[in-house]
Motif scaffolding. Structure first.
Motif, PDB file in Angstrom:
ATOM      1  N   GLU A 249       0.891  -1.196   0.079  1.00 30.80           N
ATOM      2  CA  GLU A 249      -0.022  -0.023   0.035  1.00 30.80           C
ATOM      3  C   GLU A 249       0.843   1.327  -0.064  1.00 30.80           C
ATOM      4  O   GLU A 249       1.900   1.341   0.555  1.00 30.80           O
ATOM      5  CB  GLU A 249      -0.917  -0.129   1.396  1.00 30.80           C
ATOM      6  N   PRO A 250       0.374   2.417  -0.493  1.00 33.38           N
ATOM      7  CA  PRO A 250      -0.849   2.513  -1.459  1.00 33.38           C
ATOM      8  C   PRO A 250      -0.749   2.054  -2.745  1.00 33.38           C
ATOM      9  O   PRO A 250       0.280   1.751  -3.295  1.00 33.38           O
ATOM     10  CB  PRO A 250      -0.925   3.995  -1.385  1.00 33.38           C
TER      11      PRO A 250
ATOM     12  N   ASN B 200       1.501  12.211  -4.662  1.00 34.37           N
ATOM     13  CA  ASN B 200       1.504  11.080  -3.911  1.00 34.37           C
ATOM     14  C   ASN B 200       0.704  11.297  -2.591  1.00 34.37           C
ATOM     15  O   ASN B 200       0.746  12.152  -1.992  1.00 34.37           O
ATOM     16  CB  ASN B 200       2.898  11.085  -3.401  1.00 34.37           C
TER      17      ASN B 200
ATOM     18  N   HIS C 234      -0.021  16.931  -4.273  1.00 33.65           N
ATOM     19  CA  HIS C 234      -0.666  15.851  -3.952  1.00 33.65           C
ATOM     20  C   HIS C 234      -0.618  14.601  -4.802  1.00 33.65           C
ATOM     21  O   HIS C 234      -1.505  13.693  -4.789  1.00 33.65           O
ATOM     22  CB  HIS C 234      -2.318  16.178  -3.430  1.00 33.65           C
TER      23      HIS C 234
ATOM     24  N   GLU D 277       0.713  10.172   0.236  1.00 34.45           N
ATOM     25  CA  GLU D 277       1.310  10.043   1.602  1.00 34.45           C
ATOM     26  C   GLU D 277       2.192  11.120   1.977  1.00 34.45           C
ATOM     27  O   GLU D 277       2.242  11.654   2.910  1.00 34.45           O
ATOM     28  CB  GLU D 277       2.229   8.804   1.742  1.00 34.45           C
ATOM     29  N   LYS D 278       2.804  11.499   1.027  1.00 31.03           N
ATOM     30  CA  LYS D 278       3.910  12.796   1.345  1.00 31.03           C
ATOM     31  C   LYS D 278       4.085  13.504  -0.071  1.00 31.03           C
ATOM     32  O   LYS D 278       3.923  12.944  -1.010  1.00 31.03           O
ATOM     33  CB  LYS D 278       5.373  12.117   2.049  1.00 31.03           C
TER      34      LYS D 278
END
Lengths: 220, 220
Positions: free
Chosen positions: A33-34, A83, A81, A85-86
């Motif tokens: 994930e993701p 990614n 955004h 997660e970061k």
DNA sequence: GCAAAAGTGTTTTCAATACACCCATGG
DNA sequence: CCATGGGTGTATTGAAAACACTTTTGC
């Protein structure tokens, strides 16, 4: 300068080759994930002691077993955004390799699931990688009109119908066989090897190779 | 992931415009060490909350007072020692602006010394910026042959001799006046404004403008 | 000998090139 | 009226495009 002014940079590469006269691209199945189970482009995180070019070369060798790849920068993707997660900034590349030079020994890389996809059958991909590969295909399309960049895609022996088929699939339109031959032979970029492509249906095609030491030049 | 996997990213931009029929580029004088007194390209450090495109737009506005600039990515420079003090990765852009839209109010920016340089008179520059601007000029040269990218360089009124002069200076070779006119008018990208460029020596030239809503297309 | 794919030549059309004279304005 | 730079037309050349039949092989 705060920590927010330092960034994670990843490299991504759309690797193209010719397989049975068709243009294909190499994707990797994501294992965690993701986007677990989605297909993604090969690439890696840029470390402090490497250029983006050395990073790409190393990654392509480690993950795909391919070396001596022709690479060229394509585009930077820096949406905040892209990614989930970061914040990661992507430097995307185009890679070209002839099919003879590909040695993906799957048994040596049991943890990596990879596959070649035709340009008209690219699967749903993770992150913004569909956008990244579309950009790469578009760049490639613009380039083959005016340069002999495709030299990197072909091994020493290929037939003119194969070459034409590649142009047709990248340009996405049919080309006249006689005019294509006339143009390409007159350009002086390729030469007859004297051999023929026997063993298939129909009349065997002559085998050609790109001449050595031809500098990149306009074609069309 | 260690700190060495996070990077400082700077943006750099080669801004081109037309000044009295000549292509010029905007440079800034560096005020501090290293490379104190050298000319450098405008640009800035990428922060965490912006894309490279918004960073460039903001920097160009803040440092040069230019907004509504046409920008396009050019190249990434990631050599380990391109900056003598620390590792900085450069994302270089090409910017095009018509001279009417330029408003560099020097009195508002007393701390920034900037100047426009002709392409054949670019001074010694700091860092690897000469290499960066050479790359940008080369990209521009390749692009004007096949696209109408120069639209962004021209205000609403320009003459065909001016346009030709720009092509000549970027391509670095003379073009036949009659053939240039024929080609450009037949392409249908520009239209006669009905006005003339009076007040100069010789016969006044007709003023043209680029048509609206023309999509980028191949020219040559 | 037939299916399948490769190879070839001619005509037309259009764009690129080369080239020399006239036109409109300012002074 | 002259100096300056802008505007125009034609002939030639070469590449692009359109088009149908013949050749070589495997089976």
């Amino acid at each position: 300068m705060g920590d927010s002014d330092k960034h994670i940079i990843e490299t991504l590469i759309s690797i193209f080759t010719i397989d049975k006269g068709k243009v294909k691209t190499l994707l990797i199945r994501k294992k965690d994930e993701p986007y677990k189970g989605y297909w993604i482009l090969p690439g890696g995180i840029l470390a402090g002691n490497e250029t983006i070019e050395t990073n790409i070369s190393n990654n392509v060798f480690e993950k795909c077993g391919i070396y001596n790849l022709y690479i060229e920068q394509d585009h930077i993707f820096s949406d905040l955004h892209r990614n989930p997660e970061k914040r990661v900034i992507a430097c995307s590349f185009i890679g070209l390799i002839d099919s003879i030079s590909i040695k993906i020994k799957k048994e040596e890389r049991p943890h990596i699931e990879s596959a070649w996809f035709s340009l008209n059958a690219i699967p749903k991909m993770g992150y913004d990688h569909e956008q990244v590969i579309e950009h790469a295909i578009d760049t490639l399309r613009k380039k083959i009109v005016n340069t002999n960049i495709l030299k990197s895609l072909f091994p020493s022996d290929f037939t003119l119908p194969e070459l034409q088929s590649v142009y047709e699939s990248i340009l996405n339109r049919p080309l006249d066989r006689r005019n294509f031959r006339k143009k390409f032979i007159n350009l002086g970029l390729i030469e007859d090897t004297g051999y023929k492509n026997e063993g298939y249906n129909g009349r065997p095609a002559k085998l050609y190779r790109f001449k050595e030491n031809i500098k990149e030049r306009d074609l069309f």
